[in-house]
Design a protein around this motif. Structure first.
Motif, short mmCIF file in Angstrom:
data_model
loop_
_atom_site.label_atom_id
_atom_site.label_comp_id
_atom_site.label_asym_id
_atom_site.label_seq_id
_atom_site.Cartn_x
_atom_site.Cartn_y
_atom_site.Cartn_z
N LYS A 70 81.71 48.77 43.04
CA LYS A 70 83.15 48.51 42.83
C LYS A 70 83.29 48.79 41.32
O LYS A 70 82.82 48.34 40.48
CB LYS A 70 83.30 46.92 43.06
N TYR A 71 84.24 49.61 41.31
CA TYR A 71 84.62 50.03 39.74
C TYR A 71 85.94 49.29 39.20
O TYR A 71 86.79 48.58 40.01
CB TYR A 71 85.70 51.56 40.06
N PRO A 72 85.72 48.88 37.99
CA PRO A 72 86.73 48.23 37.49
C PRO A 72 88.14 48.93 37.52
O PRO A 72 88.23 50.11 37.34
CB PRO A 72 86.29 47.89 35.92
N LYS A 73 89.24 47.81 37.29
CA LYS A 73 90.55 48.32 37.26
C LYS A 73 90.80 49.17 36.24
O LYS A 73 90.97 48.71 35.05
CB LYS A 73 91.53 47.19 37.59
N ARG A 74 91.24 50.41 36.30
CA ARG A 74 91.58 51.19 34.99
C ARG A 74 92.94 52.05 35.26
O ARG A 74 92.95 53.22 35.93
CB ARG A 74 90.43 52.34 34.90
N PRO A 75 94.14 51.29 35.16
CA PRO A 75 95.42 51.95 35.46
C PRO A 75 95.78 53.28 34.94
O PRO A 75 95.99 53.38 33.77
CB PRO A 75 96.32 50.89 35.65
N LEU A 76 95.53 54.47 35.59
CA LEU A 76 95.82 55.69 35.21
C LEU A 76 97.27 56.00 35.19
O LEU A 76 97.62 56.52 33.88
CB LEU A 76 95.29 56.87 36.12
N LEU A 77 98.24 55.84 35.96
CA LEU A 77 99.54 55.91 35.99
C LEU A 77 100.23 54.78 35.89
O LEU A 77 100.18 53.77 36.53
CB LEU A 77 100.02 57.06 37.13
N GLY A 78 101.52 54.86 35.20
CA GLY A 78 102.36 53.82 35.14
C GLY A 78 103.49 54.14 34.05
O GLY A 78 103.28 54.60 33.23
N LEU A 79 104.46 53.38 34.30
CA LEU A 79 105.70 53.62 33.43
C LEU A 79 105.67 52.34 32.31
O LEU A 79 105.72 51.21 32.87
CB LEU A 79 106.97 53.67 34.01
N ASN A 80 105.85 52.45 31.04
CA ASN A 80 106.14 51.61 30.18
C ASN A 80 107.37 51.74 29.60
O ASN A 80 108.10 52.75 29.86
CB ASN A 80 105.00 51.43 28.98
N ASP A 81 107.66 50.85 28.56
CA ASP A 81 108.94 50.86 27.92
C ASP A 81 109.27 52.09 27.17
O ASP A 81 110.33 52.70 27.19
CB ASP A 81 109.18 49.71 26.71
N LEU A 82 108.33 52.57 26.38
CA LEU A 82 108.22 53.80 25.61
C LEU A 82 108.58 54.98 26.61
O LEU A 82 109.30 55.91 26.31
CB LEU A 82 106.92 54.08 24.91
N ASP A 83 107.99 55.15 27.88
CA ASP A 83 108.32 56.11 28.82
C ASP A 83 109.75 56.08 29.29
O ASP A 83 110.27 56.95 29.28
CB ASP A 83 107.25 55.97 30.14
N GLN A 84 110.26 55.02 29.54
CA GLN A 84 111.71 54.93 29.90
C GLN A 84 112.58 55.22 28.93
O GLN A 84 113.49 56.03 29.45
CB GLN A 84 111.77 53.30 30.41
N THR A 85 112.21 54.90 27.58
CA THR A 85 113.05 55.45 26.63
C THR A 85 112.95 56.85 26.43
O THR A 85 113.97 57.75 26.07
CB THR A 85 112.54 54.76 25.28
N SER A 86 111.72 57.55 26.59
CA SER A 86 111.70 58.96 26.33
C SER A 86 112.55 59.60 27.70
O SER A 86 112.99 60.69 27.37
CB SER A 86 110.28 59.22 26.41
N ILE A 87 112.60 59.16 28.88
CA ILE A 87 113.27 59.56 29.92
C ILE A 87 114.58 59.47 29.50
O ILE A 87 115.44 60.64 29.81
CB ILE A 87 113.02 58.97 31.15
N ARG A 88 115.34 58.39 29.06
CA ARG A 88 116.51 58.43 28.82
C ARG A 88 117.10 59.31 27.60
O ARG A 88 118.14 59.88 27.70
CB ARG A 88 116.83 56.87 28.11
N GLU A 89 116.29 59.52 26.68
CA GLU A 89 116.62 60.32 25.71
C GLU A 89 116.53 61.78 26.07
O GLU A 89 117.33 62.52 25.71
CB GLU A 89 115.30 60.18 24.30
#
Length: 155
Positions: A127-146
């Protein structure tokens, strides 16, 4: 997070609806490549979207208690799957996808959600520990807007 993403989608959707399909595809492709780059950098830093560090690897039994011996250098987790060969981009006029496809998707899914999988074909299940590889954070959303604003202001 979901509300922020829906607000971003509504804001960007209104701007993109005024563009021709070829222009939408071009801007979506550019944004997707920027997003893939930021995801790969975050995976390299071994951090989840929330900034938390990944749980450490389990120590290999063959190296326990063997001080003073030459050991293999530690390889970074997910070194190969964060490359552009495996971390794919699909961009159309309507949507952007950044993710893993094929056999890499199965490996990434196990780590993303902390599932159980076999270490090798006939090996033990782990059973592997949870290691989220993909996901959006606030910085990603800001870079998309910019990126959208930069592209639209250039036109």
């Amino acid at each position: 997070m979901s509300d922020d993403l829906q607000a971003l989608e509504a804001w960007a959707g209104a701007l993109l609806a005024k563009l021709q399909p070829a222009q939408r595809r071009a801007i979506n492709h550019k944004v997707a490549i920027d997003l893939r780059r930021s995801q790969a950098q975050r995976i390299k830093a071994q951090q989840g979207p929330d900034g938390a560090a990944y749980p450490a690897r389990k120590r290999r039994k063959e190296f326990k208690g063997k001080n003073g011996r030459i050991k293999r250098q530690k390889a970074a987790m997910f070194a190969k799957i964060r490359t552009a060969k495996h971390l794919k981009v699909k961009a159309t006029g309507d949507q952007i996808e950044v993710g893993f496809f094929g056999w890499v998707a199965r490996v990434a899914h196990v780590h993303q959600f902390g599932r159980q999988d076999r270490v090798s074909k006939k090996g033990n299940a782990y059973k592997y520990p949870k290691r989220p590889l993909l996901g959006l954070n606030d910085l990603d959303q800001t870079s998309i807007r910019e990126a959208l604003l930069r592209w639209l202001s250039a036109k």
